[in-house]
Design a protein around this motif. Sequence first.
Motif, PDB file in Angstrom:
ATOM      1  N   TYR A 275       4.981 -14.185  -0.960  1.00  0.00           N
ATOM      2  CA  TYR A 275       3.815 -13.810  -0.171  1.00  0.00           C
ATOM      3  C   TYR A 275       3.543 -12.310  -0.288  1.00  0.00           C
ATOM      4  N   VAL A 276       4.599 -11.523  -0.158  1.00  0.00           N
ATOM      5  CA  VAL A 276       4.455 -10.066  -0.237  1.00  0.00           C
ATOM      6  C   VAL A 276       3.951  -9.656  -1.615  1.00  0.00           C
ATOM      7  N   GLU A 277       4.515 -10.277  -2.643  1.00  0.00           N
ATOM      8  CA  GLU A 277       4.098  -9.958  -4.009  1.00  0.00           C
ATOM      9  C   GLU A 277       2.632 -10.302  -4.245  1.00  0.00           C
ATOM     10  N   MET A 278       2.190 -11.420  -3.680  1.00  0.00           N
ATOM     11  CA  MET A 278       0.793 -11.823  -3.842  1.00  0.00           C
ATOM     12  C   MET A 278      -0.145 -10.825  -3.149  1.00  0.00           C
ATOM     13  N   LEU A 279       0.223 -10.389  -1.943  1.00  0.00           N
ATOM     14  CA  LEU A 279      -0.609  -9.428  -1.226  1.00  0.00           C
ATOM     15  C   LEU A 279      -0.712  -8.108  -1.972  1.00  0.00           C
ATOM     16  N   LEU A 280       0.396  -7.680  -2.551  1.00  0.00           N
ATOM     17  CA  LEU A 280       0.397  -6.424  -3.294  1.00  0.00           C
ATOM     18  C   LEU A 280      -0.372  -6.550  -4.610  1.00  0.00           C
ATOM     19  N   ARG A 281      -0.196  -7.682  -5.277  1.00  0.00           N
ATOM     20  CA  ARG A 281      -0.810  -7.853  -6.589  1.00  0.00           C
ATOM     21  C   ARG A 281      -2.336  -7.923  -6.483  1.00  0.00           C
ATOM     22  N   TYR A 282      -2.861  -8.568  -5.461  1.00  0.00           N
ATOM     23  CA  TYR A 282      -4.312  -8.739  -5.324  1.00  0.00           C
ATOM     24  C   TYR A 282      -4.963  -7.637  -4.486  1.00  0.00           C
ATOM     25  N   GLY A 283      -4.228  -6.573  -4.189  1.00  0.00           N
ATOM     26  CA  GLY A 283      -4.810  -5.424  -3.519  1.00  0.00           C
ATOM     27  C   GLY A 283      -5.114  -5.626  -2.052  1.00  0.00           C
ATOM     28  N   ILE A 284      -4.484  -6.619  -1.426  1.00  0.00           N
ATOM     29  CA  ILE A 284      -4.700  -6.836   0.003  1.00  0.00           C
ATOM     30  C   ILE A 284      -3.825  -5.898   0.816  1.00  0.00           C
ATOM     31  N   ALA A 285      -2.646  -5.595   0.293  1.00  0.00           N
ATOM     32  CA  ALA A 285      -1.715  -4.675   0.968  1.00  0.00           C
ATOM     33  C   ALA A 285      -1.179  -3.688  -0.060  1.00  0.00           C
ATOM     34  N   VAL A 286      -0.644  -2.549   0.420  1.00  0.00           N
ATOM     35  CA  VAL A 286      -0.057  -1.521  -0.439  1.00  0.00           C
ATOM     36  C   VAL A 286       1.285  -1.094   0.152  1.00  0.00           C
ATOM     37  N   ARG A 287       2.195  -0.655  -0.720  1.00  0.00           N
ATOM     38  CA  ARG A 287       3.508  -0.201  -0.271  1.00  0.00           C
ATOM     39  C   ARG A 287       3.438   1.239   0.202  1.00  0.00           C
ATOM     40  N   HIS A 288       4.434   1.605   0.976  1.00  0.00           N
ATOM     41  CA  HIS A 288       4.606   2.988   1.385  1.00  0.00           C
ATOM     42  C   HIS A 288       5.042   3.798   0.172  1.00  0.00           C
ATOM     43  N   GLN A 289       4.576   5.027   0.079  1.00  0.00           N
ATOM     44  CA  GLN A 289       4.881   5.847  -1.088  1.00  0.00           C
ATOM     45  C   GLN A 289       6.365   6.228  -1.142  1.00  0.00           C
ATOM     46  N   GLU A 290       7.043   6.317  -0.010  1.00  0.00           N
ATOM     47  CA  GLU A 290       8.438   6.739   0.019  1.00  0.00           C
ATOM     48  C   GLU A 290       9.400   5.606   0.371  1.00  0.00           C
ATOM     49  N   ASN A 291       8.898   4.534   1.009  1.00  0.00           N
ATOM     50  CA  ASN A 291       9.759   3.430   1.422  1.00  0.00           C
ATOM     51  C   ASN A 291       9.152   2.133   0.919  1.00  0.00           C
ATOM     52  N   ASN A 292       9.824   1.454  -0.029  1.00  0.00           N
ATOM     53  CA  ASN A 292       9.305   0.224  -0.614  1.00  0.00           C
ATOM     54  C   ASN A 292       9.388  -0.963   0.330  1.00  0.00           C
ATOM     55  N   PHE A 293      10.112  -0.815   1.436  1.00  0.00           N
ATOM     56  CA  PHE A 293      10.253  -1.905   2.393  1.00  0.00           C
ATOM     57  C   PHE A 293       9.186  -1.841   3.492  1.00  0.00           C
ATOM     58  N   LYS A 294       8.193  -1.007   3.294  1.00  0.00           N
ATOM     59  CA  LYS A 294       7.080  -0.906   4.246  1.00  0.00           C
ATOM     60  C   LYS A 294       5.755  -1.133   3.505  1.00  0.00           C
ATOM     61  N   ILE A 295       4.943  -1.925   4.125  1.00  0.00           N
ATOM     62  CA  ILE A 295       3.605  -2.197   3.553  1.00  0.00           C
ATOM     63  C   ILE A 295       2.566  -2.071   4.667  1.00  0.00           C
ATOM     64  N   ARG A 296       1.349  -1.860   4.246  1.00  0.00           N
ATOM     65  CA  ARG A 296       0.218  -1.782   5.199  1.00  0.00           C
ATOM     66  C   ARG A 296      -0.980  -2.496   4.578  1.00  0.00           C
ATOM     67  N   LEU A 297      -1.934  -2.797   5.430  1.00  0.00           N
ATOM     68  CA  LEU A 297      -3.157  -3.439   4.984  1.00  0.00           C
ATOM     69  C   LEU A 297      -4.017  -2.429   4.232  1.00  0.00           C
ATOM     70  N   GLU A 298      -4.570  -2.854   3.109  1.00  0.00           N
ATOM     71  CA  GLU A 298      -5.427  -1.970   2.322  1.00  0.00           C
ATOM     72  C   GLU A 298      -6.694  -1.633   3.117  1.00  0.00           C
ATOM     73  N   THR A 299      -7.184  -0.410   2.959  1.00  0.00           N
ATOM     74  CA  THR A 299      -8.418   0.019   3.637  1.00  0.00           C
ATOM     75  C   THR A 299      -9.619  -0.532   2.877  1.00  0.00           C
ATOM     76  N   PHE A 300     -10.414  -1.325   3.570  1.00  0.00           N
ATOM     77  CA  PHE A 300     -11.589  -1.941   2.943  1.00  0.00           C
ATOM     78  C   PHE A 300     -12.850  -1.257   3.475  1.00  0.00           C
ATOM     79  N   PHE A 301     -13.757  -0.928   2.567  1.00  0.00           N
ATOM     80  CA  PHE A 301     -15.005  -0.276   2.957  1.00  0.00           C
ATOM     81  C   PHE A 301     -16.175  -1.198   2.599  1.00  0.00           C
TER      82      PHE A 301
END
Length: 266
Positions: free
Chosen positions: A240-266
Amino acid sequence: MAEVNPDCGEAAELSQAALSELLDQCEDQFAVLEKLQNEIILCEPDFCENPQDQSINRLIATEAELKQWLTVEPSLLSANSEVLLKAGKDEMLKLCSELEMVATCCETKRAKLRETKVLEQKWLEEKQQVLLAACDHVKRLEMEKKILSEHSILQDTKEKIKKMKDYQERLMECLGDILEKHLPLPHNESSSNKKKKSIEQEVNEDLISLNEILEMLMNKVLKSPHDPYVTIDDRFWPPYVEMLLRYGIAVRHQENNFKIRLETFF
C-alpha cells in the motif's frame, strides 16, 4: 373682458365742416408727398451705365430723406377736436379688437396648461406612490435584518457545517467501498494461493486498510499542517505504501524514510 360696441363710433358721424377740413388737410399732405417724390425723381440721373452705382445713389438719397424726416417734429393731424375724437374712437375700437384676439389666445393657452397640469399631477401622484412603496420595502428589510439574531446566524452556520461533514462522510464511505472492493487487505485473498507456496507467510492481523491510511494522512494534514508526516509502523502494509509513493499520492520525509505525508494537490 367687456366687449366694445362698434356702433358707438358710428353714432357720432363727422359734421360737414369737419369732413371738409379733414379733406383739405389730406390734400395738403398729398401735395407735400407729391412734391417730395418729384424732387427725388429729379435728383436721379436719367441713365447710369452701372446699375450698382444707380442703386447706391438711390440708397444715399433715401438715407438723406430719412434723416430729414427724423429731424421734423411730429404734429397733430388736425386741430379740430371732432376729428381727433373720431380718430381716437376708431383707434380704440381697433385696439379693443386686437386685445380681444390676444385674450382669446391666452384663454386657449391657459386651457392647455390646465390639461398639462392635470397630467403632471397624476404622474406626480403615481411617482409618490412608488416612492412610498419603495420606502416601506426598505423599512421592512431593515426590520427583518434587525430581527435576524446572532443565534439564528450561528444555527445556520452549524447546519452548513453539519451538511459538509455528512457529505464528507458519504464521500469517505464511497471511497472505502471502492478501495475495499479493488484493493483488499492480504488476509482477504483466497487460501488456494497460500497452499501453492512452499513457505507459509504469516499475515499480521493488525494491518489497516488503504482507506484508513488515506484517512490518517488527510487528518494529519488538517490537524497539524506544520507537521503533516505520519510514521510508518507494522500496521502499514508495504504494498500500500509503495503504491501511494509510486503514483504520487504520498511522499517520504527527506531525512526519515519511515515518515510519509499526503502530497500537496493544487
